[in-house]
Design an enzyme around this catalytic site. Structure first.
Site, PDB file in Angstrom:
ATOM      1  N   ARG A 208       0.822  -1.206   0.000  1.00  0.00           N
ATOM      2  CA  ARG A 208       0.000   0.000   0.000  1.00  0.00           C
ATOM      3  C   ARG A 208       0.857   1.258   0.000  1.00  0.00           C
ATOM      4  O   ARG A 208       0.542   2.223  -0.644  1.00  0.00           O
ATOM      5  CB  ARG A 208      -0.895   0.028   1.247  1.00  0.00           C
ATOM      6  CG  ARG A 208      -1.935  -1.058   1.286  1.00  0.00           C
ATOM      7  CD  ARG A 208      -2.660  -1.013   2.593  1.00  0.00           C
ATOM      8  NE  ARG A 208      -1.692  -1.169   3.668  1.00  0.00           N
ATOM      9  CZ  ARG A 208      -1.923  -1.711   4.833  1.00  0.00           C
ATOM     10  NH1 ARG A 208      -3.113  -2.142   5.124  1.00  0.00           N
ATOM     11  NH2 ARG A 208      -0.985  -1.822   5.740  1.00  0.00           N
TER      12      ARG A 208
ATOM     13  N   SER B 244      -6.904  -3.477   7.788  1.00  0.00           N
ATOM     14  CA  SER B 244      -7.851  -4.131   8.693  1.00  0.00           C
ATOM     15  C   SER B 244      -7.878  -3.476  10.066  1.00  0.00           C
ATOM     16  O   SER B 244      -8.941  -3.286  10.656  1.00  0.00           O
ATOM     17  CB  SER B 244      -7.508  -5.619   8.847  1.00  0.00           C
ATOM     18  OG  SER B 244      -7.726  -6.305   7.644  1.00  0.00           O
TER      19      SER B 244
END
Length: 173
Positions: free
Chosen positions: A96, A134
């Site tokens: 990411r 998450s």
């Protein structure tokens, strides 16, 4: 004519919960291999919201429509030992940000020292999904934020239900 060797990839993670970012990497990773094994693991350093069994069910349900051969397998061992057991030729990892790269680069180097027959392949997350993690999804949900942009509707409902049953919800997700 020599027998064709099947390309098996392993995509490991805790998937607590499974996010749209994970699904993006799974869909794209499945195109690179003949069989993608999604390895759902435990991680002693994380406090999971969902049990291993719940995460296995979540990943299995949410990846049922992914084209190609995809299986979901639990593991609690060194990643490279798991990859060997699954006859994997590659580890699929999502990136990411720069911070991810530094950590993943170090892990890939260590894994190569453990088994240089298994390659690590990095996939950049889709730009729109790069901020999703998450841990942040759980934090947003616990404080009553809307997580609908980060997970599927079914996972969202599961997260909201879990927070409601633990009494930690401070709003509506």
């Amino acid at each position: 004519m020599p027998e064709k060797k099947h390309r098996i990839g392993v995509y490991p993670g805790t998937f607590d919960p499974l996010t749209l970012g994970h699904l993006d990497i799974i869909r794209r990773g499945a195109k690179l291999v003949d069989h993608l094994v999604i390895g759902v693991t435990t991680n002693a350093s994380k406090s999971p919201m969902f049990s291993l069994e719940e995460r296995m069910e979540m990943v299995t349900r949410e990846t049922a429509d992914v084209p190609g051969k995809v299986s979901v397998v639990a593991f609690d061992s060194l990643l490279m030992d798991f990859a060997e057991r699954e006859n994997a030729t590659m580890i699929v990892r999502g990136l990411r940000a720069v911070a991810d790269f530094e950590y993943e680069y170090q892990m890939a180097g260590m894994n190569q020292q453990l088994n240089d027959r298994i390659e690590t392949v990095f996939l950049m997350a889709d730009v729109s999904l790069q901020p999703i993690a998450s841990k942040l999804v759980k934090e947003i949900a616990i404080y009553g934020g809307n997580i609908g942009k980060f997970v599927t509707p079914t996972v969202r409902a599961q997260v909201v239900e879990r927070i409601n049953t633990t009494g930690r919800l401070r709003g509506v997700c």
